[in-house]
Enzyme design. Structure first.
Site, short mmCIF file in Angstrom:
data_model
loop_
_atom_site.label_atom_id
_atom_site.label_comp_id
_atom_site.label_asym_id
_atom_site.label_seq_id
_atom_site.Cartn_x
_atom_site.Cartn_y
_atom_site.Cartn_z
N ARG A 116 0.83 -1.22 0.00
CA ARG A 116 0.00 0.00 0.00
C ARG A 116 0.85 1.26 0.00
O ARG A 116 0.40 2.31 -0.41
CB ARG A 116 -0.92 0.02 1.23
CG ARG A 116 -2.05 -1.00 1.19
CD ARG A 116 -2.78 -1.09 2.53
NE ARG A 116 -3.46 0.13 2.90
CZ ARG A 116 -3.88 0.41 4.13
NH1 ARG A 116 -3.68 -0.45 5.11
NH2 ARG A 116 -4.49 1.54 4.40
N TYR A 117 2.03 1.18 0.56
CA TYR A 117 2.92 2.35 0.65
C TYR A 117 4.23 2.01 -0.04
O TYR A 117 4.72 0.88 0.05
CB TYR A 117 3.19 2.71 2.11
CG TYR A 117 1.94 2.78 2.95
CD1 TYR A 117 1.01 3.80 2.75
CD2 TYR A 117 1.67 1.82 3.91
CE1 TYR A 117 -0.15 3.86 3.50
CE2 TYR A 117 0.51 1.86 4.66
CZ TYR A 117 -0.40 2.88 4.46
OH TYR A 117 -1.55 2.93 5.19
N ARG A 120 7.40 0.30 1.98
CA ARG A 120 7.24 -0.89 2.82
C ARG A 120 6.10 -1.76 2.30
O ARG A 120 5.21 -1.28 1.60
CB ARG A 120 6.99 -0.51 4.28
CG ARG A 120 5.79 0.39 4.50
CD ARG A 120 5.93 1.15 5.81
NE ARG A 120 4.76 1.97 6.10
CZ ARG A 120 4.56 3.21 5.60
NH1 ARG A 120 5.42 3.73 4.74
NH2 ARG A 120 3.49 3.89 5.92
N CYS A 129 -4.05 -18.19 13.13
CA CYS A 129 -3.65 -17.42 14.32
C CYS A 129 -3.63 -18.33 15.54
O CYS A 129 -4.29 -19.37 15.56
CB CYS A 129 -4.64 -16.28 14.56
SG CYS A 129 -4.53 -15.05 13.26
N CYS A 133 -8.92 -13.35 17.10
CA CYS A 133 -9.50 -12.19 17.78
C CYS A 133 -10.79 -11.82 17.05
O CYS A 133 -10.76 -11.59 15.84
CB CYS A 133 -8.54 -11.01 17.74
SG CYS A 133 -6.85 -11.47 18.10
N CYS A 136 -10.85 -8.89 14.59
CA CYS A 136 -9.77 -8.83 13.59
C CYS A 136 -10.23 -8.19 12.28
O CYS A 136 -11.27 -8.56 11.73
CB CYS A 136 -9.29 -10.25 13.32
SG CYS A 136 -8.02 -10.33 12.05
N ARG A 138 -8.80 -8.65 9.54
CA ARG A 138 -8.54 -9.59 8.43
C ARG A 138 -9.29 -10.89 8.64
O ARG A 138 -8.85 -11.95 8.19
CB ARG A 138 -7.03 -9.86 8.30
CG ARG A 138 -6.25 -8.64 7.90
CD ARG A 138 -4.91 -8.98 7.24
NE ARG A 138 -4.22 -7.75 7.01
CZ ARG A 138 -3.08 -7.39 7.63
NH1 ARG A 138 -2.49 -8.23 8.45
NH2 ARG A 138 -2.53 -6.23 7.38
N ASP A 297 -11.93 -0.39 12.36
CA ASP A 297 -12.36 -0.27 10.96
C ASP A 297 -13.79 -0.81 10.78
O ASP A 297 -14.20 -1.71 11.52
CB ASP A 297 -11.42 -1.07 10.06
CG ASP A 297 -9.99 -0.57 10.12
OD1 ASP A 297 -9.81 0.65 10.16
OD2 ASP A 297 -9.06 -1.41 10.14
N ASP A 334 -7.25 4.36 10.04
CA ASP A 334 -6.62 3.86 8.83
C ASP A 334 -7.61 4.06 7.67
O ASP A 334 -8.80 3.76 7.81
CB ASP A 334 -6.29 2.36 8.99
CG ASP A 334 -5.07 1.95 8.20
OD1 ASP A 334 -4.58 2.78 7.40
OD2 ASP A 334 -4.61 0.81 8.37
N LYS A 341 -2.71 6.57 7.35
CA LYS A 341 -3.34 6.69 8.66
C LYS A 341 -3.55 8.15 9.00
O LYS A 341 -2.62 8.94 8.96
CB LYS A 341 -2.46 6.02 9.72
CG LYS A 341 -2.29 4.53 9.47
CD LYS A 341 -1.26 3.91 10.36
CE LYS A 341 -1.03 2.46 9.98
NZ LYS A 341 -0.42 2.27 8.64
S1 SF4 Z 1 -5.77 -9.47 15.09
FE1 SF4 Z 1 -6.32 -10.93 13.48
S2 SF4 Z 1 -4.43 -11.48 12.48
FE2 SF4 Z 1 -3.89 -10.55 14.43
S3 SF4 Z 1 -3.68 -12.26 15.86
FE3 SF4 Z 1 -5.77 -11.51 16.04
S4 SF4 Z 1 -6.94 -12.76 14.60
FE4 SF4 Z 1 -4.81 -13.01 14.06
#
Ligand code: SF4
Length: 366
Positions: A116-117, A120, A129, A133, A136, A138, A297, A334, A341
């Site tokens: 994206r940048y 980096r 994972c 979470c 998350c 993603r 987000d 973001d 950001k």
């Molecule tokens: S925030 Fe998402 S990618 Fe990061 S550890 Fe938790 S579940 Fe996995």
């Protein structure tokens, strides 16, 4: 073993020895991944497991025994529970919420590399994972878990980075890169370090928070060979700062690797000034730098964690006025694509009022 922390939950793992508990492979193998397993815990009515299969069919569950042990089972609003136990609201319709609001997928020049940048890029080395979470951003990746091997990913990622001389920093992310063993991580770091224009490596992992026993002396000794290397983690609540997580962060730091924290502002978890202040002070006490606080987000499946900008700024105004600069993260929003950001302190009414109050000072000296 954190036996006094939550006897009810730990009784589920009563056959585990103290040695098992400290073994990251045991922790990974014994992750809670099925809704039916939750029924064995006391306080099951509070967990409301009956309909959660519908949630995990879309967004899987995995919780390490260690992270589970941080839940206070009698507290329906427990902040650790909110972050790891599925919630029916994940599959409720939040109009306009998106799978990929930051447009990461459309910034992948090769599969699994987000660029994206200009200077980096971010390598998605896995979708798995240690603990999923629930907030998350993603979580759209979770069902793809481990469909593509690391070797296959690197076949496209390494040549792309090698050919892109403007890239000086690579963020190794996922998923959680620490699901791999030390040797695999070392091979990955070595292949990136061998690219002449790569100056800095960064690892993003929640291992210190959800499975601190993954951080071992051997692992840190290996990391040390790949400095300058930065380690970013994600503590979201003071309850996650434990003797074990402190020890994990200290071991990484003692290898000469800075540990920074990227929290997410989560409704019901850390969206109160007292909780946020305790989190930031707690991080400072374990020498972890509060780096970013991300505004949540608008991600599909995370709507119930979302706070509005005004509440976030109001909360942070209290923090900005009370806490020392060393404990302050940048509170940012973001934005999609390569926009980047946006710092939200510029939108603070208090800061703008202060500017007006001191206008004469600016007029005279600035
Ligand atoms: S925030 Fe998402 S990618 Fe990061 S550890 Fe938790 S579940 Fe996995």
């Amino acid at each position: 073993m954190n036996i006094n922390k939550n006897k009810n939950i730990l009784s589920f793992f009563k056959n585990a020895t103290a040695r098992d508990w400290q073994d990251s492979r045991w922790q990974f193998k014994n992750r809670i991944t099925k809704v039916a397993q939750l029924d064995h815990f006391p306080g099951e009515s509070l967990l409301r497991t009956e309909k959660l299969n519908a949630v995990t069919a879309v967004y899987p569950m995995a919780i390490t025994p260690y992270y589970l042990s941080l839940i206070q089972i009698d507290d329906e609003n427990d902040p650790v529970r909110a972050q790891c136990i599925p919630d029916l609201r994940e599959i409720s319709c939040y109009k306009d919420y998106l799978d990929d609001p930051l447009e990461e997928d459309s910034h992948m020049p090769v599969p699994k590399l987000i660029h994206r940048y200009s200077d980096r890029c971010l390598a998605i080395v896995t979708e798995v994972c240690l603990t999923y979470c629930r907030h998350c951003n993603r979580k759209r990746f979770w069902p793809q878990s481990a469909h593509i091997s690391l070797k296959t990913r690197l076949k496209k990622i390494i040549p792309y980075i090698s050919a892109s001389r403007q890239i000086r920093e690579v963020i190794i992310s996922g998923g959680d890169p620490l699901i791999f063993d030390d040797q695999t991580i070392e091979t990955l770091l070595a292949s990136l370090k061998a690219i002449p224009h790569i100056e800095v490596l960064r690892i993003g992992s929640r291992a210190p928070v959800v499975m601190p026993m993954r951080i071992t002396k051997e692992f840190c000794r290996m990391l040390k060979r790949y400095r300058p290397l930065w380690f970013n983690t994600q503590f979201n609540h003071p309850a996650e700062i434990t003797p074990e997580s402190k020890r994990a962060c200290n071991m990484i730091q003692e290898s000469g690797i800075p540990v920074s924290n990227q929290s997410v502002l989560l409704h019901g978890v850390n969206d109160s000034p007292d909780v946020m202040r305790n989190l930031l002070y707690g991080l400072q006490k374990i020498s972890v730098r509060p780096y970013y606080l991300f505004h949540c987000d608008p991600v599909k499946g995370c709507g119930h964690f979302h706070t509005d900008l005004k509440s976030g700024i109001t909360m942070m105004e209290k923090i900005w006025s009370q806490c020392s600069g060393l404990s302050l993260p940048q509170y940012v929003l973001d934005l999609p694509g390569s926009t980047g950001k946006m710092p939200l302190n510029t939108m603070s009414g208090t800061i703008n009022n202060n500017l007006q109050t001191h206008q004469h000072y600016f007029d005279k000296f600035m």
